[in-house]
Design a protein around this motif. Structure first.
Motif, PDB file in Angstrom:
ATOM      1  N   ARG A 249       1.053  -1.147  -0.088  1.00 21.79           N
ATOM      2  CA  ARG A 249       0.033  -0.097   0.027  1.00 21.79           C
ATOM      3  C   ARG A 249       0.751   1.288   0.041  1.00 21.79           C
ATOM      4  N   ARG A 250       1.995   1.322   0.670  1.00 23.69           N
ATOM      5  CA  ARG A 250       2.899   2.404   0.815  1.00 23.69           C
ATOM      6  C   ARG A 250       3.479   2.742  -0.629  1.00 23.69           C
TER       7      ARG A 250
ATOM      8  N   GLU B 169       3.847   5.996  -5.324  1.00 20.70           N
ATOM      9  CA  GLU B 169       3.767   5.909  -6.751  1.00 20.70           C
ATOM     10  C   GLU B 169       2.757   7.067  -7.185  1.00 20.70           C
ATOM     11  N   ARG B 170       1.690   7.024  -6.699  1.00 22.17           N
ATOM     12  CA  ARG B 170       0.684   8.145  -6.977  1.00 22.17           C
ATOM     13  C   ARG B 170       1.074   9.298  -6.787  1.00 22.17           C
TER      14      ARG B 170
ATOM     15  N   SER C 136      -5.674  20.034  -8.863  1.00 21.96           N
ATOM     16  CA  SER C 136      -4.594  19.245  -9.579  1.00 21.96           C
ATOM     17  C   SER C 136      -4.407  17.928  -8.902  1.00 21.96           C
ATOM     18  N   ILE C 137      -4.269  18.065  -7.603  1.00 19.52           N
ATOM     19  CA  ILE C 137      -3.601  16.975  -6.741  1.00 19.52           C
ATOM     20  C   ILE C 137      -4.927  15.886  -6.693  1.00 19.52           C
TER      21      ILE C 137
ATOM     22  N   ALA D 105       1.254   7.050   2.281  1.00 21.10           N
ATOM     23  CA  ALA D 105       2.823   7.274   1.595  1.00 21.10           C
ATOM     24  C   ALA D 105       3.562   7.606   2.598  1.00 21.10           C
ATOM     25  N   GLY D 106       3.067   8.028   3.984  1.00 21.95           N
ATOM     26  CA  GLY D 106       4.082   8.235   5.066  1.00 21.95           C
ATOM     27  C   GLY D 106       4.840   9.534   4.890  1.00 21.95           C
ATOM     28  N   ILE D 107       4.050  10.531   4.125  1.00 22.02           N
ATOM     29  CA  ILE D 107       4.932  11.822   3.959  1.00 22.02           C
ATOM     30  C   ILE D 107       4.104  12.796   5.146  1.00 22.02           C
TER      31      ILE D 107
END
Length: 228
Positions: free
Chosen positions: A148-149, A154-155, A196-197, A216-218
């Motif tokens: 998943r991460r 990638e997204r 846009s996001i 994503a862990g950001i």
């Protein structure tokens, strides 16, 4: 003044939410409801800035009420109150247009922060809710979580550097106004970045984008970013 409706089938929960919100002089509870159907009617009548809904109520539940509120009174933001073990409901509510998710057993200041964030046009995921959503989406096992991460990263890899920065702040609970202030941009530019996001990530709303950011862990699993 932020005007709020509180809906929960348990009178003690409604009283508790009202009492917590009353500690903030900038928030006023203008109506209460014991179920989703009445919540929708009260929202139509009072037009509050935020509706705080129990995610599970008899008859019309919070998810159905949220969808109807977003359809008929789009100016009212929706905050969902949930408990542990309701992950499937949370995922359904994400698709229904809810902007905030809070655990009932969370800290009182988190409720106030969530209401204020949604009133300001932001998405707010309680750190505990964000952690549970990511864990639920990841099923079981480290391999699923890693998958998943990786997919989430990638997204967000399709985003520009500026869009990624905006996504981090969006995922931290900031509104367009606060993002613009922090990045020294005009609000219209931030709005364009957010649009846009959402398109690049393939999601329908800010809350869903915030989930991708957490996956994503950001975004650190802490409270909303502070005003600067």
């Amino acid at each position: 003044m932020i005007r709020v409706l509180v809906a929960d089938d348990e009178p003690m929960i409604r009283a508790g939410v009202r009492a917590v919100l009353a500690t903030d002089p900038g928030i006023e509870v203008v109506a209460e409801a014991p179920d989703g159907h009445e919540a929708v009617e009260q929202v139509r009548l009072h037009r509050p800035d935020v509706a705080v809904l129990d995610i599970r109520m008899p008859g019309t539940d919070g998810i159905e009420a949220a969808a109807e509120i977003r359809r008929t009174v789009p100016g009212t933001g929706v905050v969902m109150l949930t408990t542990f073990g309701e992950d499937d409901y949370i995922l359904r509510a994400l698709g229904g247009g809810a902007a905030g998710f809070l655990i009932k057993s969370g800290a009182p200041e988190e409720l106030i922060a969530g209401v204020r964030a949604v009133a300001d046009g932001a998405a707010y995921l309680s750190p505990k809710v964000a952690a549970r959503v990511v864990a639920h989406l990841s099923a079981t096992g480290a391999g699923a979580l890693a998958g998943r991460r990786t997919a989430a990263r990638e997204r967000i890899g399709a985003l520009t550097a500026r869009e990624r920065t905006v996504l981090v702040l969006l995922g931290s609970g900031l509104s367009n106004r606060r993002i613009a202030r922090q990045l020294h941009l005009v609000e219209g530019t931030v709005k364009a970045h957010v649009s846009s996001i959402l398109a690049r990530l393939g999601v329908e709303n800010r809350a869903a984008a915030a989930v991708v950011a957490h996956e994503a862990g950001i975004v650190p699993l802490t409270g909303p970013a502070e005003e600067r």
